[in-house]
Design a protein around this motif. Structure first.
Motif, mmCIF file in Angstrom:
data_model
loop_
_atom_site.group_PDB
_atom_site.id
_atom_site.type_symbol
_atom_site.label_atom_id
_atom_site.label_comp_id
_atom_site.label_asym_id
_atom_site.label_seq_id
_atom_site.Cartn_x
_atom_site.Cartn_y
_atom_site.Cartn_z
ATOM 1 N N HIS A 40 9.544 27.925 51.677
ATOM 2 C CA HIS A 40 8.176 27.850 51.147
ATOM 3 C C HIS A 40 7.153 28.545 52.044
ATOM 4 N N SER A 80 4.328 28.200 47.866
ATOM 5 C CA SER A 80 3.198 27.351 47.486
ATOM 6 C C SER A 80 3.050 26.212 48.503
ATOM 7 N N GLU A 113 -1.135 29.000 46.361
ATOM 8 C CA GLU A 113 -0.147 30.026 46.704
ATOM 9 C C GLU A 113 -0.550 30.648 48.036
ATOM 10 N N ALA A 135 7.739 18.735 49.206
ATOM 11 C CA ALA A 135 9.114 18.746 49.706
ATOM 12 C C ALA A 135 9.212 18.167 51.115
ATOM 13 N N ARG A 163 1.463 23.525 48.003
ATOM 14 C CA ARG A 163 1.674 22.256 47.300
ATOM 15 C C ARG A 163 3.164 21.898 47.273
ATOM 16 N N ASP A 164 3.991 22.876 46.897
ATOM 17 C CA ASP A 164 5.438 22.617 46.847
ATOM 18 C C ASP A 164 5.968 22.232 48.220
ATOM 19 N N ASP A 219 4.146 10.605 45.528
ATOM 20 C CA ASP A 219 3.773 11.844 44.843
ATOM 21 C C ASP A 219 2.319 11.806 44.371
#
Lengths: 404, 440
Positions: B137, B141, B283, B148, B143-144, B236
């Protein structure tokens, strides 16, 4: 006496507990005092050395100076509580963690002062912010750029022949020396330092690039300190005392060598940790305290032997204590107030301050009883005999825990 | 407008580990936008160096451990120590071999943001997995990455989520999530932390598989009040709420500014970039593009305004000089002495960096390291400098004119007056010994 009072053993008169008006002279008097001392500052008082011991990560005060009679303690610490029969009793209510047993001779010799409940108002529970507050002497919400010792030495410069204002051993930042253009030298091994310092050529070109200016400043510090250390280190006497081989032991051994060689310096800082015991605290905390006590015991013996013990004041600090109630991971989370110790040849041993109540809490944490700046006032006013106007502004009275 | 030599050099040294004359010249024909695009074009986030053979192992289960003798335990610790060194060595090799220096720099950036340490996690494979996650990552992103990392085994152990249980929430992860990963100090309350900690209760790893799972018996599914919103939030939800805070984008942008531009973020530009970051749905590549195309990045006074981290100094020198590396152990040792021990940051805040890299102790270590490296002591090869001395080395250090060599090695004119040097090797040693070589 109500339950609250009986549990809160009133210890020796805590300066902090006395009403402010009685202790804080009018500001005009402080200015006067400042002027008198300013002239002398360079001369004699910095012959007395402060040894700062940083307990990195936030030491669990409740398991260091244990309120073993307090039922609230055993209730809050069902798994982590130190059983009464293991505590090294200091009084009918308080005792040391058993790993600190090597410090008992200092206690018996009345050279160990324990100040309870040290903290500050509106405590911050972030490691980084709280240690910054401690190291700059700021209010909880106030951000200062200069460390508290840098502030002192800016006002009262150390004599020009000093190798440095401070020597930093072990890891950790300049902390109380940060900001300002003050001289603090980070050393690991003095001999290695000297060997390598030979390659440094100080340059005094004015530069606007701050990164480069910093490097050149550090070069000048190295060059100056190396020159001063060179002569002294040629005659380091044999310490004659065996130091424990762990990190804090080694740091204190180097400190002892520097002091035995009479390297002129106002402060030596060592660091120990990590005390951030969120999980599996018992064995870890035991080891940390034991190493600290072993190291300090060897240090004391070496300094007594080399005639320097009366010139030294050892003081601990840490960003915070830990939560009263243990967590589910056999550890403790970030808390607030905690006890700190002063040890030295001119310390009046005993318990100082008021141990915070374990039932009258704020967000599950202890309410501080002694402002941490009172420790600094003690160092500045009582140990070095300087005026502390700038830093503590008369609001944080010094503790009466030194003989000289 | 095409880049100048110095501008191209600046771009390479700020986004990677410095460039050779050929790499610098490769950018000169381009304008800023094209050069930045080339830097951001990272075709693959796969590693090139073979990982240690043990990276897929799972830790012994508690019931096995309970039967261990003291000798078993000692052997276990020794093995982990070996593995830790192999892991650190693996990353050094990867950084030295990498064809995508920006990917390595960003992985290191995230390692310093989402810190975890071998010292606490005590299971090197988990740190390896985390490194793979960070590189996956690194240019993807934010956020991702955040979602994670909250479920990553090394992180779960590092910040004690593993012991966060319904009845006894552990606040460590929730606190650092707000303070260090997203918002920064002063943008949340103690209450927010306590409530958020409950939402992450039961977020554990299953050591039998190494997989994340939510232990429903340990999860507190009650109502929580965070940032003034209430609901039966789980982890989350908390991350989603945190991502919604405009301060999160500002905080990350400011940190990237310090990494790539200067230690004095421009507040107006930070706000602009933060808005862009949010508009781009977190991003990372569009943000980096905008950051590297700010006027601030290109200002002449920014050249050499940052101090190389120990890893940048070591990896950069080895790459630039083409030094062979048989054994990464000396790099690991020096990294530690210089204050940057990979996979073992000093605490959860990571390395403070900036001027703090340089103390009287680390400055002397840096000088010694450079001298020894160029003499071949630390790499086991005396080849490089000797080669230069007898003119047999074909590399750019011997073939380029001396003023080009200086312009490649130093971002600014040297501080030390140049002593007359007959030999090329001596001049190079002078440049590297100059304080300006510590800058990027």
């Amino acid at each position: 006496m109500g339950e609250g009072v009986s549990r809160r053993e009133i210890l020796k008169v805590a300066a902090a507990a006395v009403p402010l008006v009685l202790l804080a002279p009018p500001w005009i008097e402080h200015l006067w005092a400042a002027r008198t001392f300013e002239a002398q500052a360079g001369a004699g008082m910095f012959q007395r050395v402060l040894i700062l011991v940083e307990l990195q990560g936030g030491n669990d005060g409740l398991n260091t100076v244990v309120p073993y009679e307090d039922r609230a303690y055993s209730r809050a610490r069902p798994k982590l509580g130190i059983p009464r029969d293991q505590v090294r009793q200091l009084s009918s209510h308080f005792g040391l963690h058993p790993a600190l047993t090597p410090l008992m001779p200092s206690w018996d010799a009345k050279e160990l002062a324990i100040v309870a409940g040290v903290g500050y108002p509106r405590p911050n529970r972030s490691h980084f912010r709280s240690i910054e507050i401690w190291e700059t002497g700021s209010e909880s919400e106030q951000v200062l750029d200069e460390g508290w010792l840098s502030q002192v030495f800016r006002r009262f410069p150390v004599p020009a022949d000093f190798a440095a204002e401070g020597i930093l051993l072990g890891k950790g930042d300049a902390g109380p020396f940060s900001g300002g253009q003050r001289r603090a030298i980070a050393l690991r091994d003095p001999e290695e330092f000297l060997r390598r310092a030979g390659s440094v050529h100080p340059v005094s070109a004015p530069v606007s690039n701050r990164a480069l200016a910093h490097i050149l400043e550090v070069q000048r510090e190295i060059w100056k300190a190396a020159g001063d250390l060179q002569a002294r280190m040629r005659q380091v006497p044999e310490l004659g005392i065996e130091f424990p081989a762990h990190k804090i032991g080694k740091q204190l051994q180097v400190a002892a060598q520097l002091l035995a060689a009479r390297v002129p310096v106002a402060v030596v800082k060592v660091s120990h940790g990590s005390f951030d015991t969120h999980a599996g605290q018992l064995p870890h905390h035991h080891r940390l305290l034991e190493e600290l006590a072993e190291g300090l015991t060897a240090f004391r013996s070496a300094m007594v032997r080399h005639g320097r013990w009366r010139d030294l004041l050892v003081m601990t600090y840490s960003e915070f204590g830990r939560r009263v109630e243990e967590n589910a991971s056999h550890g403790t989370d970030h808390g607030t107030a905690a006890p700190h110790v002063m040890i030295g040849g001119q310390v009046k041993g005993g318990l100082y301050g008021t141990y915070p109540s374990l039932t009258d809490l704020e967000d599950g944490d202890l309410k501080y009883t002694v402002d941490y700046r009172s420790l600094y006032a003690t160092v500045i006013e009582r140990w070095w005999g300087l005026s502390a106007t700038m830093l503590v502004q008369g609001r944080y009275p010094a503790l009466d825990c030194l003989t000289g | 407008m095409p880049l100048t030599f110095d501008e191209a050099r600046h771009l390479l040294s700020r986004t990677g580990f410095g460039g050779t004359p050929d790499e610098i010249r490769g950018l000169i024909a381009m304008d800023r936008a094209a050069a930045v695009s080339q830097i951001l074009n990272v075709p693959s986030n796969k590693t090139q160096t073979a990982p240690p053979r043990w990276v897929h192992r799972l830790p012994p289960l508690p019931r096995e451990r309970r039967q261990w003798s003291e000798r078993d335990r000692r052997a276990f610790r020794e093995e982990r120590k070996e593995e830790s060194l192999e892991l650190k060595g693996w990353w050094y090799r990867e950084m030295i071999a990498s064809r995508s220096p920006l990917l390595e720099r960003m992985t290191l950036f995230w390692h310093n943001h989402f810190t975890s340490s071998l010292q606490k996690v005590k299971w090197p494979p988990y740190l390896y997995w985390q490194n793979l996650l960070l590189r996956l990552h690194a240019l993807g992103s934010f956020r991702d990455l955040l979602i994670a990392i909250a479920k990553n085994p090394a992180m779960i152990l590092y910040l004690d989520t593993q012991t966060n249980r319904k009845d006894h929430p552990n606040e460590n992860f929730a606190r650092e999530l707000f303070e260090l990963f997203t918002l920064g100090e002063g943008h949340y309350t103690e209450r927010d932390i306590k409530e958020a900690a409950r939402a992450f209760s039961g977020w554990h790893i299953d050591h039998r598989t190494g997989a994340f799972r939510i232990d429903l018996f340990q999860h507190d599914d009650g109502k929580k009040l965070v940032f003034g919103k209430s609901g039966a939030f789980d982890g989350d939800d908390i991350i989603a709420l945190t991502i919604e805070q405009p301060q999160t984008a500002r905080y990350v942008v400011e940190k990237l500014w310090r990494e790539f531009i200067s230690d004095q973020p421009d507040p107006v530009e930070v706000d602009r970039l933060a808005a862009l970051f949010r508009a781009e749905r977190y991003e990372i590549v569009p943000l980096l593009r905008a950051l590297l195309l700010t006027d601030h990045f290109w200002r002449p006074e920014q050249r050499g305004a940052l101090i190389k981290s120990p890893v940048e100094l070591m990896v950069g020198t080895i790459r630039l000089f083409g030094l062979p590396l048989d054994d990464p152990l000396p790099l690991i040792r020096y990294g530690r002495k210089l204050g940057q021990d990979l996979f073992d940051p000093p605490n959860v805040k990571g390395w403070s960096g900036g001027t703090r890299w340089i103390t009287s102790s680390t400055l002397l270590e840096r000088t010694q390291l450079l001298h020894r490296s160029l003499r071949g002591h630390e790499t086991g090869h005396a080849a490089s400098m000797k080669g230069m001395q007898n003119g047999s080395e074909s590399g750019w250090l011997t073939t380029e004119p001396i003023d080009v060599v200086q312009a490649v090695l130093l971002p600014l004119p040297p501080v030390y007056p140049s002593a007359p040097a007959d030999e090329r090797a001596q001049s190079v040693l002078q440049f590297v010994s100059d304080p300006v070589y510590q800058l990027k």
